[in-house]
Design an enzyme around this catalytic site. Structure first.
Site, PDB file in Angstrom:
ATOM      1  N   HIS A  61       0.849  -1.192   0.000  1.00 44.19           N
ATOM      2  CA  HIS A  61       0.000   0.000   0.000  1.00 44.19           C
ATOM      3  C   HIS A  61       0.884   1.240   0.000  1.00 44.19           C
ATOM      4  O   HIS A  61       1.949   1.259   0.622  1.00 44.19           O
ATOM      5  CB  HIS A  61      -0.924   0.000   1.220  1.00 44.19           C
ATOM      6  CG  HIS A  61      -1.982   1.049   1.156  1.00 44.19           C
ATOM      7  ND1 HIS A  61      -2.781   1.242   0.042  1.00 44.19           N
ATOM      8  CD2 HIS A  61      -2.387   1.985   2.063  1.00 44.19           C
ATOM      9  CE1 HIS A  61      -3.628   2.229   0.264  1.00 44.19           C
ATOM     10  NE2 HIS A  61      -3.398   2.704   1.480  1.00 44.19           N
ATOM     11  N   HIS A  73      -3.822   8.923   0.639  1.00 38.75           N
ATOM     12  CA  HIS A  73      -3.688   7.644  -0.052  1.00 38.75           C
ATOM     13  C   HIS A  73      -5.005   7.274  -0.717  1.00 38.75           C
ATOM     14  O   HIS A  73      -6.081   7.705  -0.282  1.00 38.75           O
ATOM     15  CB  HIS A  73      -3.237   6.532   0.912  1.00 38.75           C
ATOM     16  CG  HIS A  73      -4.134   6.308   2.083  1.00 38.75           C
ATOM     17  ND1 HIS A  73      -4.628   5.063   2.441  1.00 38.75           N
ATOM     18  CD2 HIS A  73      -4.654   7.163   3.001  1.00 38.75           C
ATOM     19  CE1 HIS A  73      -5.386   5.172   3.512  1.00 38.75           C
ATOM     20  NE2 HIS A  73      -5.416   6.432   3.886  1.00 38.75           N
ATOM     21  N   CYS A 162      -3.639   2.668  -5.764  1.00 39.75           N
ATOM     22  CA  CYS A 162      -2.825   3.507  -4.876  1.00 39.75           C
ATOM     23  C   CYS A 162      -1.422   3.722  -5.425  1.00 39.75           C
ATOM     24  O   CYS A 162      -0.806   4.774  -5.193  1.00 39.75           O
ATOM     25  CB  CYS A 162      -2.773   2.904  -3.471  1.00 39.75           C
ATOM     26  SG  CYS A 162      -1.975   1.279  -3.374  1.00 39.75           S
TER      27      CYS A 162
END
Length: 224
Positions: A61, A73, A162
């Site tokens: 991530h 994010h 992301c």
């Protein structure tokens, strides 16, 4: 010039395996867990505009540090598609919300604390700079780009996730142009799928050389 198809096929298989086996956040036997308490991470070494990377078991991530313990994010999330209640949307995204967001292809660029962003994982700082050594933007520009994108957005496992968000903010370019060049029109993808399935029905069994031609466009279409 190298043929981009084998590379793209490998990337697609990797992303599809991730989708099938995705387990985005740690889950205890009792259900959803809570992120660490504020102060769990030492943010003194983070600078505004840094790219934060959190490796997990099956995926990574990414986010952009905005300063003052805040990270921008992109996360899949079903709530922006069904409610405009900002207070409800801003709550920590649960696994159910995330998975439904992937299915509905809905996401949001959100600002969370470092603790909520990392969710107990270890954090790497600017680890991707080695891949984009000559493309790193000024830290303030990266942070401003991230702040301007905060809000609801479309989600795609292949085209808009992301990783694409942070590479745009810090390096100025999307990450997946090679794959996007192969198939740009989803209507053509769906047509390829239908033709391939029709050939299987008519011929009984599709030759092994035909299967990748059918399956790759199909998965591309499913991934958005």
């Amino acid at each position: 010039m190298k043929n981009p198809v084998p590379q793209a096929a490998s990337l697609l298989l990797e992303k599809l395996m991730l989708l099938v086996h995705i387990r985005p956040l740690p889950v205890s036997s009792g259900g959803e867990t809570s992120p660490p308490a504020p102060g769990y991470y030492d943010t003194s070494c983070f600078k505004r505009g840094d790219l934060l990377e959190v490796p997990r078991t099956l995926f990574v991530h990414f986010g952009i540090y905005l300063g003052e313990n805040r990270v921008a994010h992109l996360m899949p999330d079903i709530l922006p598609a069904i409610t405009h209640d900002c207070q409800q949307i801003q709550q920590v995204v649960t696994n159910k919300r995330l998975i439904l967001g992937v299915i509905a292809r809905t996401a949001s660029v959100r600002v969370d604390t470092v603790e909520d962003f990392a969710y107990g994982g270890s954090i790497l700082v600017n680890h991707m700079d080695r891949l984009f050594e000559d493309q790193v933007l000024a830290s303030e520009e990266a942070a401003c780009r991230a702040e301007k994108l905060v809000g609801t957005t479309a989600y795609s496992l292949l085209w808009n996730n992301c990783e694409h968000f942070v590479t745009y903010c810090r390096y100025g370019a999307p990450f997946c142009e090679t794959v996007k060049m192969i198939i740009r029109d989803q209507r053509s993808v769906l047509a390829s799928v239908l033709v391939g399935l029709a050939s299987i029905v008519c011929l009984g069994v599709a030759p092994s050389t035909t299967l990748p031609t059918i399956l790759i466009p199909f998965f591309l279409w499913m991934a958005g």
